[in-house]
Design a protein around this motif. Structure first.
Motif, PDB file in Angstrom:
ATOM      1  N   LEU A   1      17.130  61.615  56.239  1.00  0.00           N
ATOM      2  CA  LEU A   1      16.752  60.904  55.016  1.00  0.00           C
ATOM      3  C   LEU A   1      17.928  60.817  54.049  1.00  0.00           C
ATOM      4  O   LEU A   1      18.179  59.773  53.443  1.00  0.00           O
ATOM      5  CB  LEU A   1      15.573  61.587  54.333  1.00  0.00           C
ATOM      6  N   ALA A   2      18.662  61.920  53.898  1.00  0.00           N
ATOM      7  CA  ALA A   2      19.779  61.969  52.949  1.00  0.00           C
ATOM      8  C   ALA A   2      20.938  61.071  53.367  1.00  0.00           C
ATOM      9  O   ALA A   2      21.567  60.438  52.520  1.00  0.00           O
ATOM     10  CB  ALA A   2      20.269  63.405  52.795  1.00  0.00           C
ATOM     11  N   LEU A   3      21.214  61.010  54.649  1.00  0.00           N
ATOM     12  CA  LEU A   3      22.377  60.255  55.112  1.00  0.00           C
ATOM     13  C   LEU A   3      22.090  58.794  55.421  1.00  0.00           C
ATOM     14  O   LEU A   3      22.943  57.940  55.196  1.00  0.00           O
ATOM     15  CB  LEU A   3      22.971  60.917  56.359  1.00  0.00           C
ATOM     16  N   TYR A   4      20.912  58.501  55.944  1.00  0.00           N
ATOM     17  CA  TYR A   4      20.680  57.154  56.457  1.00  0.00           C
ATOM     18  C   TYR A   4      19.632  56.357  55.689  1.00  0.00           C
ATOM     19  O   TYR A   4      19.596  55.146  55.798  1.00  0.00           O
ATOM     20  CB  TYR A   4      20.294  57.216  57.940  1.00  0.00           C
ATOM     21  N   PHE A   5      18.788  57.017  54.925  1.00  0.00           N
ATOM     22  CA  PHE A   5      17.792  56.302  54.128  1.00  0.00           C
ATOM     23  C   PHE A   5      18.240  56.191  52.675  1.00  0.00           C
ATOM     24  O   PHE A   5      18.289  55.113  52.117  1.00  0.00           O
ATOM     25  CB  PHE A   5      16.428  56.995  54.217  1.00  0.00           C
ATOM     26  N   ALA A   6      18.597  57.314  52.069  1.00  0.00           N
ATOM     27  CA  ALA A   6      19.005  57.318  50.665  1.00  0.00           C
ATOM     28  C   ALA A   6      20.410  56.749  50.476  1.00  0.00           C
ATOM     29  O   ALA A   6      20.732  56.235  49.410  1.00  0.00           O
ATOM     30  CB  ALA A   6      18.936  58.730  50.094  1.00  0.00           C
ATOM     31  N   GLN A   7      21.240  56.861  51.484  1.00  0.00           N
ATOM     32  CA  GLN A   7      22.601  56.341  51.433  1.00  0.00           C
ATOM     33  C   GLN A   7      22.835  55.538  52.712  1.00  0.00           C
ATOM     34  O   GLN A   7      22.423  55.955  53.779  1.00  0.00           O
ATOM     35  CB  GLN A   7      23.623  57.480  51.368  1.00  0.00           C
ATOM     36  N   PRO A   8      23.517  54.431  52.617  1.00  0.00           N
ATOM     37  CA  PRO A   8      23.772  53.622  53.822  1.00  0.00           C
ATOM     38  C   PRO A   8      24.997  54.124  54.586  1.00  0.00           C
ATOM     39  O   PRO A   8      26.035  53.479  54.624  1.00  0.00           O
ATOM     40  CB  PRO A   8      24.003  52.224  53.246  1.00  0.00           C
ATOM     41  N   LEU A   9      24.874  55.296  55.194  1.00  0.00           N
ATOM     42  CA  LEU A   9      26.011  55.888  55.885  1.00  0.00           C
ATOM     43  C   LEU A   9      25.939  55.638  57.383  1.00  0.00           C
ATOM     44  O   LEU A   9      24.853  55.439  57.936  1.00  0.00           O
ATOM     45  CB  LEU A   9      26.060  57.388  55.588  1.00  0.00           C
ATOM     46  N   PRO A  10      27.083  55.666  58.054  1.00  0.00           N
ATOM     47  CA  PRO A  10      27.085  55.457  59.504  1.00  0.00           C
ATOM     48  C   PRO A  10      26.386  56.602  60.230  1.00  0.00           C
ATOM     49  O   PRO A  10      26.367  57.733  59.748  1.00  0.00           O
ATOM     50  CB  PRO A  10      28.579  55.414  59.852  1.00  0.00           C
ATOM     51  N   THR A  11      25.843  56.287  61.379  1.00  0.00           N
ATOM     52  CA  THR A  11      25.147  57.289  62.179  1.00  0.00           C
ATOM     53  C   THR A  11      26.040  57.739  63.343  1.00  0.00           C
ATOM     54  O   THR A  11      27.017  57.060  63.672  1.00  0.00           O
ATOM     55  CB  THR A  11      23.841  56.712  62.774  1.00  0.00           C
ATOM     56  N   PRO A  12      25.682  58.838  63.990  1.00  0.00           N
ATOM     57  CA  PRO A  12      26.439  59.245  65.181  1.00  0.00           C
ATOM     58  C   PRO A  12      26.391  58.203  66.299  1.00  0.00           C
ATOM     59  O   PRO A  12      27.270  58.175  67.150  1.00  0.00           O
ATOM     60  CB  PRO A  12      25.746  60.543  65.611  1.00  0.00           C
ATOM     61  N   LEU A  13      25.389  57.328  66.286  1.00  0.00           N
ATOM     62  CA  LEU A  13      25.295  56.280  67.305  1.00  0.00           C
ATOM     63  C   LEU A  13      26.282  55.153  67.065  1.00  0.00           C
ATOM     64  O   LEU A  13      26.638  54.425  67.995  1.00  0.00           O
ATOM     65  CB  LEU A  13      23.865  55.721  67.354  1.00  0.00           C
ATOM     66  N   GLU A  14      26.715  54.990  65.802  1.00  0.00           N
ATOM     67  CA  GLU A  14      27.688  53.956  65.431  1.00  0.00           C
ATOM     68  C   GLU A  14      28.708  54.549  64.479  1.00  0.00           C
ATOM     69  O   GLU A  14      28.740  54.222  63.292  1.00  0.00           O
ATOM     70  CB  GLU A  14      26.968  52.770  64.791  1.00  0.00           C
TER      71      GLU A  14
END
Length: 155
Positions: free
Chosen positions: A31-44
């Motif tokens: 939630l903190a990394l990918y929902f609240a902030q538009p940060l890259p994921t380990p998949l990309e």
């Protein structure tokens, strides 16, 4: 039947209520990394690393956040108590600072070249928000803070 790779053995000393929270830290990290902030994921992962600050990196959420951010190609700047520096580094933090040191925000700002734009506050008490704000760069910045609750009374 559950896939054994998804199962976690609950320590005998834990109650069912304590064990029920095991998945919360990983979910909170997402939630903190990918929902609240538009940060890259380990998949990309990103090809050009940028900094993220994890304040309270030795907490359960902090530990997940370090690992997810590093796998996404980010440079992780973290805070923890000195007794947890090696733990935090072993999980992938690039730099670790003592959260009790009043000069830590200035040191982080210098390290990141006054360009820090992303942070996760895993403590959210005792003025951590102010310290994070002081460490952030002068440009547009985003950070998420939340109350870190530990059913065993430790962070």
């Amino acid at each position: 039947m559950a896939d054994p790779a998804l199962a976690i053995r609950v320590p005998d000393s834990w109650s069912f209520e304590e064990a029920a929270q095991l998945g919360v830290a990983g979910f909170t990290t997402c939630l903190a990394l990918y929902f609240a902030q538009p940060l890259p994921t380990p998949l990309e992962p990103v090809s050009t690393p940028f900094d993220i600050l994890v304040w309270g990196a030795s907490t359960s959420v902090g530990q997940y956040t370090i690992q997810a951010a590093r796998q996404a190609g980010l440079r992780v700047v973290a805070t923890a108590s000195p007794k947890n520096f090696e733990l935090v580094k072993s999980l992938g933090a690039n730099e670790v600072f003592d959260y009790r040191d009043e000069s830590t925000p200035a040191k982080i700002k210098e390290l990141t070249g006054n360009k820090l734009k992303h942070a996760v506050d895993c403590i959210s008490e005792s003025g951590t928000g102010d310290k994070i704000a002081e460490a952030m760069g002068d440009g547009k910045a985003q950070y998420l803070h939340f109350c870190h609750m530990n059913p065993r009374g430790r962070t």
